[in-house]
Design an enzyme around this catalytic site. Structure first.
Site, PDB file in Angstrom:
ATOM      1  N   GLU A 173      34.213 -47.347  -6.761  1.00  0.00           N
ATOM      2  CA  GLU A 173      34.209 -48.774  -6.372  1.00  0.00           C
ATOM      3  C   GLU A 173      35.280 -49.548  -7.148  1.00  0.00           C
ATOM      4  O   GLU A 173      35.002 -50.573  -7.779  1.00  0.00           O
ATOM      5  CB  GLU A 173      32.818 -49.398  -6.565  1.00  0.00           C
ATOM      6  N   GLU A 304      27.499 -43.014  -1.367  1.00  0.00           N
ATOM      7  CA  GLU A 304      26.379 -43.908  -1.687  1.00  0.00           C
ATOM      8  C   GLU A 304      25.856 -44.490  -0.382  1.00  0.00           C
ATOM      9  O   GLU A 304      26.585 -45.205   0.320  1.00  0.00           O
ATOM     10  CB  GLU A 304      26.817 -45.028  -2.641  1.00  0.00           C
TER      11      GLU A 304
HETATM   12  O1  AHR Z   1      23.774 -47.213  -6.641  1.00  0.00           O
HETATM   13  C1  AHR Z   1      23.824 -48.398  -7.353  1.00  0.00           C
HETATM   14  C2  AHR Z   1      25.226 -48.987  -7.440  1.00  0.00           C
HETATM   15  O2  AHR Z   1      25.663 -49.361  -6.174  1.00  0.00           O
HETATM   16  C3  AHR Z   1      26.313 -48.061  -7.938  1.00  0.00           C
HETATM   17  O3  AHR Z   1      26.370 -47.996  -9.308  1.00  0.00           O
HETATM   18  C4  AHR Z   1      27.540 -48.693  -7.396  1.00  0.00           C
HETATM   19  O4  AHR Z   1      28.574 -47.766  -7.177  1.00  0.00           O
HETATM   20  C5  AHR Z   1      27.077 -49.393  -6.136  1.00  0.00           C
HETATM   21  O5  AHR Z   1      27.499 -50.690  -6.057  1.00  0.00           O
END
Ligand code: AHR
Length: 502
Positions: A173, A304
């Site tokens: 990210e 994610e």
């Molecule tokens: O999964 C929780 C968070 O969500 C992670 O740390 C991040 O990469 C995303 O914003």
């Protein structure tokens, strides 16, 4: 009656096992308490890893595990997590509750966890606040066999043999918590950092994952690919093996977050609608990737995904602990069907997160453990791993309580394993309607059918007092027909059908 059509002879792609991957961050009680309790814990463990949790996870055939973050990855300095535990540096986990991270779970512990799970490793490096040298040395420490400062240090810390690292993330990210970069800036940083992520194991080359977009930030995808492909030798595909995508199912956006267990019927369909958006994202980002990589050599890595609801009352808001209902089961089933259907481009996906955080497959409380409805969905889908996606389609109707949140009642995906067995997974997100389905199978002789189903009331969940309220049950109410089989899928359910053809 709705039709399901399957032709197992027409292969549409290969479903990489990694599509059912997981993610474990140093966040809340995922690593500490959830997976790792330390050797001196009263909770039964092997080298610090909980025996109950590891054995439940092994049943899912976990293909790959991503670590150490997430946002934590870009403030993690791996050298703080090696060597004698009593000497390891303590740090603040600034993203997640500001708690003390004592680094007792580090590189050796993660690789041990992967060994116990029998899964591939996906390590996410620190590009946001770490140096090129630090990233380069981590890879040397992990994978170099010969004589070098880092392999010597590894041996000094008790591990002579190098490990195999399957995937390496070059930042996380980086458009946000990983450094607030522009796509062009990140693209250039990726080019530089990845140069020193050396491939020491020629027989098991590590795959490099570049940081991809947040949700529908198509400018990010274009900007990164444009920068990484500029003057890059064609065969190097912009120096990457994969490009990530992050998309969470947040029914109302970031604020207010909705309760994980208390929701009305409208919110149910809204959540389903948001889940289906995953397909649009894959197609749109995929179309941009096609311009740079028409042969689809770069995998889309959805590292994610999952529901993000309000935390359980009384828990640390920075720990992202939420319950898991049949709504999560449907979200998981729909997403996994979408990933299967797009397996030409989607090569890995990692549920956020494995234990005690967001859409977890397992919740723990002290020595107790609960398997969530999401766990059972992964159980129902596990036979798709490493199978071939085949031609299939299901007739659907649009359902929902308001016009803007109409969704298809059903989703499905069908695969064939090496032994010729057909696996069909179907979700029915209707809150009150069951559907009779006429399965039409081309060029197939079905010898034996079996089925397993997860079905319950929409708001039902497994608690520590009632851990088996929702569990997989045998599904036997199908009839063989001339064209294949007929069955009725109940409301609010996820079904797996297995058809032996030999
Ligand atoms: O999964 C929780 C968070 O969500 C992670 O740390 C991040 O990469 C995303 O914003």
């Amino acid at each position: 009656m709705l039709n399901l059509y399957v032709n197992p002879k027409i292969k549409k792609g290969h479903i990489e096992p990694e599509i059912q991957g997981h993610f474990s961050e140093h966040l809340g009680r995922c690593i500490y308490e959830g997976l790792y309790v330390g050797e001196n814990s009263e909770i039964p463990n092997v080298n610090g890893m909980r025996i109950d949790v590891v054995s439940a996870l092994k049943n899912l055939k976990i293909p790959v595990l991503r670590w150490p973050g997430g946002c934590f990855a870009d403030e993690y300095h791996w050298m703080d997590g090696i060597g004698p535990r009593e000497n390891r540096k303590k740090m603040i986990n600034t993203h997640w509750g500001g708690v003390v991270e004592d680094n007792s779970f580090g590189t050796h512990e993660f690789m041990e966890l992967c060994e116990q799970l029998g899964c591939k490793s996906y390590i996410n490096g620190n590009l946001g606040s770490g140096t090129v040298q630090e990233m380069s040395e981590w890879v040397e420490y992990l994978t170099f066999e010969g004589v070098s400062p880092m392999s010597d240090l590894r041996a000094k810390n008790g591990r002579k043999e190098p490990w195999t690292v399957d995937y390496f993330g070059v930042g996380n990210e980086n458009w946000g918590c990983g450094g607030n970069m522009t796509p062009e800036h990140y693209g250039n940083e990726f080019r530089r950092y990845q140069t020193y992520v050396r491939n020491y194991k020629k027989d098991a080359p590590l795959k490099k994952i570049a940081c991809g977009a947040n949700v529908d930030d198509y400018e990010w995808t274009k900007g990164v690919l444009h920068t990484t492909h500029r003057n890059a030798p064609g065969f190097l595909h912009g120096f990457m093996d994969g490009l990530s995508l992050h998309y969470y199912t947040l029914p109302e956006g970031w604020e207010p977050k909705v309760s994980a267990t208390e929701f009305d019927d409208k919110m149910w369909y809204k959540t389903m609608k948001k889940t289906h958006y995953m397909e649009t994202l894959i197609k749109q980002h995929g179309a941009i990737m096609d311009q740079y990589d028409p042969e689809k050599k770069i995998g889309m890595i959805i590292d994610e995904w999952g529901t993000w609801f309000a935390c359980e009352e009384g828990t640390n808001p920075g720990f992202l602990y939420q319950q898991n209902t049949m709504r999560d089961a449907l979200v998981a089933g729909i997403n996994l069907n979408i990933f299967n259907k797009n397996c030409d481009r989607v090569k890995m996906a990692n549920l956020a997160q494995m234990v005690n955080v967001l859409q977890a497959v397992i919740l723990t409380e002290g020595k107790d453990m609960v398997l969530t409805p999401t766990y059972h969905v992964f159980d129902l889908y596990k036979n798709h791993q490493d199978a071939d996606l085949v031609e299939s389609s299901i007739e659907v109707t649009q359902i929902g309580l308001d016009e803007e949140n109409k969704v298809p009642n059903l989703t499905e995906s069908t695969s064939v394993t090496k032994d010729g067995t057909i696996h069909i997974t179907i979700t029915n997100c209707s809150l009150d309607e069951s559907y009779t389905i006429d399965g039409i199978f081309a060029e197939t002789t079905i010898h034996k059918i079996s089925g397993r189903i997860l079905q319950n009331e929409a708001r039902a969940y497994n608690s520590f007092d009632c851990p088996e309220k929702i569990k997989i049950e045998e599904f036997t109410t199908y009839q063989k027909t001339e064209k294949g089989l007929q069955f009725t899928i109940p409301a609010c359910s996820v079904l797996h059908l297995e058809l032996e053809t030999k």
